[in-house]
Scaffold this active site. Structure first.
Site, PDB file in Angstrom:
ATOM      1  N   LEU A 121    -101.148 -32.286  37.985  1.00 28.75           N
ATOM      2  CA  LEU A 121    -100.546 -31.827  39.243  1.00 28.75           C
ATOM      3  C   LEU A 121     -99.689 -30.569  39.027  1.00 28.75           C
ATOM      4  O   LEU A 121     -99.032 -30.099  39.940  1.00 28.75           O
ATOM      5  CB  LEU A 121     -99.703 -32.943  39.880  1.00 28.75           C
ATOM      6  N   GLY A 122     -99.720 -30.033  37.809  1.00 30.29           N
ATOM      7  CA  GLY A 122     -98.939 -28.836  37.502  1.00 30.29           C
ATOM      8  C   GLY A 122     -99.659 -27.560  37.921  1.00 30.29           C
ATOM      9  O   GLY A 122    -100.680 -27.600  38.612  1.00 30.29           O
ATOM     10  N   GLN A 123     -99.115 -26.413  37.478  1.00 28.37           N
ATOM     11  CA  GLN A 123     -99.650 -25.128  37.945  1.00 28.37           C
ATOM     12  C   GLN A 123    -101.113 -24.933  37.532  1.00 28.37           C
ATOM     13  O   GLN A 123    -101.957 -24.595  38.350  1.00 28.37           O
ATOM     14  CB  GLN A 123     -98.803 -23.959  37.420  1.00 28.37           C
ATOM     15  N   ASP A 149    -100.857 -37.676  35.734  1.00 23.96           N
ATOM     16  CA  ASP A 149     -99.562 -36.986  35.744  1.00 23.96           C
ATOM     17  C   ASP A 149     -98.478 -38.051  35.770  1.00 23.96           C
ATOM     18  O   ASP A 149     -98.762 -39.225  36.009  1.00 23.96           O
ATOM     19  CB  ASP A 149     -99.428 -36.018  36.927  1.00 23.96           C
ATOM     20  N   ILE A 150     -97.239 -37.604  35.557  1.00 19.47           N
ATOM     21  CA  ILE A 150     -96.142 -38.568  35.424  1.00 19.47           C
ATOM     22  C   ILE A 150     -95.798 -39.225  36.756  1.00 19.47           C
ATOM     23  O   ILE A 150     -95.310 -40.333  36.806  1.00 19.47           O
ATOM     24  CB  ILE A 150     -94.917 -37.910  34.760  1.00 19.47           C
ATOM     25  N   TYR A 210     -89.502 -23.334  23.008  1.00 19.58           N
ATOM     26  CA  TYR A 210     -90.871 -23.317  23.533  1.00 19.58           C
ATOM     27  C   TYR A 210     -91.815 -22.675  22.513  1.00 19.58           C
ATOM     28  O   TYR A 210     -92.902 -23.194  22.229  1.00 19.58           O
ATOM     29  CB  TYR A 210     -90.863 -22.528  24.835  1.00 19.58           C
ATOM     30  N   GLY A 213    -100.989 -33.655  32.982  1.00 23.45           N
ATOM     31  CA  GLY A 213    -100.302 -32.612  33.749  1.00 23.45           C
ATOM     32  C   GLY A 213    -101.186 -32.065  34.857  1.00 23.45           C
ATOM     33  O   GLY A 213    -101.123 -30.879  35.196  1.00 23.45           O
ATOM     34  N   LYS A 225     -94.966 -24.154  20.482  1.00 20.34           N
ATOM     35  CA  LYS A 225     -96.318 -23.591  20.599  1.00 20.34           C
ATOM     36  C   LYS A 225     -96.914 -23.285  19.224  1.00 20.34           C
ATOM     37  O   LYS A 225     -98.091 -23.556  18.980  1.00 20.34           O
ATOM     38  CB  LYS A 225     -96.313 -22.334  21.479  1.00 20.34           C
TER      39      LYS A 225
HETATM   40  C1  AKB Z   1     -93.545 -19.234  30.548  1.00 15.88           C
HETATM   41  O1  AKB Z   1     -93.100 -18.210  31.073  1.00 15.88           O
HETATM   42  O2  AKB Z   1     -92.843 -20.060  29.946  1.00 15.88           O
HETATM   43  C2  AKB Z   1     -95.037 -19.460  30.596  1.00 15.88           C
HETATM   44  C3  AKB Z   1     -95.718 -18.880  29.409  1.00 15.88           C
HETATM   45  C4  AKB Z   1     -95.955 -17.422  29.317  1.00 15.88           C
HETATM   46  O3  AKB Z   1     -96.066 -19.586  28.513  1.00 15.88           O
HETATM   47  N1  AKB Z   1     -95.581 -18.920  31.805  1.00 15.88           N
END
Ligand code: AKB
Length: 320
Positions: free
Chosen positions: A10-12, A34-35, A141, A8, A145
């Site tokens: 090239l990501g943020q 990166d992909i 998400y 990743g 995590k």
């Molecule tokens: C998101 O908003 O999904 C991310 C994070 C806080 O993990 N920036």
């Protein structure tokens, strides 16, 4: 850290982390992946390989080709996109992580992957959320995590992989845009303030979330990876934060530099619900005690730097 593989890249986070690591550890010692390619400098300024993180075989091949001793696994979908595509998010976020952990095990590499404030949920204590607390997230998400933190601990305990991670808050930067996150408003607002002098926030007034400026986030990753392993009790993953604010606070900070800035609110139900399930503020004491976490930028210092750098980038002069 002598030979570092980044997914990743090239990501943020990856865009700036790759540049920074190349400055410190040498251009040829940081392998960006990166992909796909983009106009990002990282695939021209040093070694770059195309890598889809769901392809574990290729990940191992690249790790062996460059003889890497460190893997920084950043490729993942953020919270709002993961909520829109939960199955895809599970496959990418968990499949990618398993491949990265397996690669680290096979080549005996040190390992970093970011967790997030998204690992917490509505039953977590909301203010000064402790390092060790209730973690029952209500988003895909967040599920990814929490599972990721547990997996990284498992690979440490079971296979001796030196896994380390932080729970990042919203990250703010002027180099690469985030995409698909809940905290992205805190980046978009600066672009819109400079370009148009106004912003409509999809997060409502009074919604507090933790945030951090990218230079502090990069320091946190490097300091944690360089920390004495014997001092780490938590490993995966440490609460880190530099500030907690609501949309009206960042608007007030911007108005110190762009007095005519106008803010409006039009909450997006999906992202507002995610934000409401996250803490107002988290406690970073364990990170401070175990590896000396510190930050330099508070809200106003970050705003001043963002407006200056972004104005240069956008070639617009709107400083008061
Ligand atoms: C998101 O908003 O999904 C991310 C994070 C806080 O993990 N920036």
């Amino acid at each position: 850290m002598k030979k570092i593989l980044i997914t990743g890249a090239l990501g943020q986070i990856g865009s700036e982390l790759t540049t920074r690591l190349r400055e410190i550890y040498g251009v040829d010692n940081v392998i960006a992946t990166d992909i796909k390619k983009s106009d990002n400098v990282n695939f021209e300024s040093g070694p770059f390989e195309i890598l889809d993180v769901t392809d574990g075989k290729r990940m191992v091949e690249i790790a062996k080709k460059y003889n890497v001793d460190t893997i920084m696994h950043l490729a993942a979908l953020l919270s709002a996109t993961a909520e829109a595509k939960p199955l895809f998010a599970w496959n990418l976020n968990m499949g990618g992580l398993m491949n990265a952990l397996e690669t680290a095990r096979e080549v005996n590499a040190q390992f970093f992957t970011p967790s997030s404030i998204g690992a917490f949920g509505p039953t977590t204590p909301k203010d000064q959320t402790p390092q060790d607390t209730i973690m029952r997230p209500t988003t895909m998400y967040g599920v990814n995590k929490v599972a990721g933190e547990l997996l990284a601990d498992y690979y440490h305990q079971r296979f001796g992989v030196d896994t380390r991670g932080v729970r990042f808050p919203g990250l703010i930067s002027y180099v690469a845009l985030p995409g698909g996150g809940t905290t992205d408003y805190a980046v978009e607002i600066y672009y819109e303030a400079i370009k148009n002098g106004r912003y409509t926030s999809y997060i409502d007034k009074g919604t507090y979330m933790d945030m951090m400026y990218m230079p502090d986030a990069l320091n946190a990753i490097i300091d944690l990876m360089e920390a004495d392993s014997s001092k780490l009790i938590h490993r995966n993953a440490f609460n880190v934060t530099a500030m907690s604010f609501a949309p009206e606070d960042i608007a007030a900070s911007i108005m110190r530099y762009i007095p005519n800035f106008k803010m409006a609110y039009n909450p997006d139900p999906v992202r507002q619900k995610i934000a409401d399930s996250w803490p107002n503020s988290i406690d970073a004491t364990a990170a401070k005690q175990e590896w000396g976490f510190k930050f330099e930028y508070d809200l106003d210092k970050m705003t001043q730097d963002m407006i200056e750098k972004l104005s240069q980038k956008l070639q617009i002069r709107k400083m008061a």
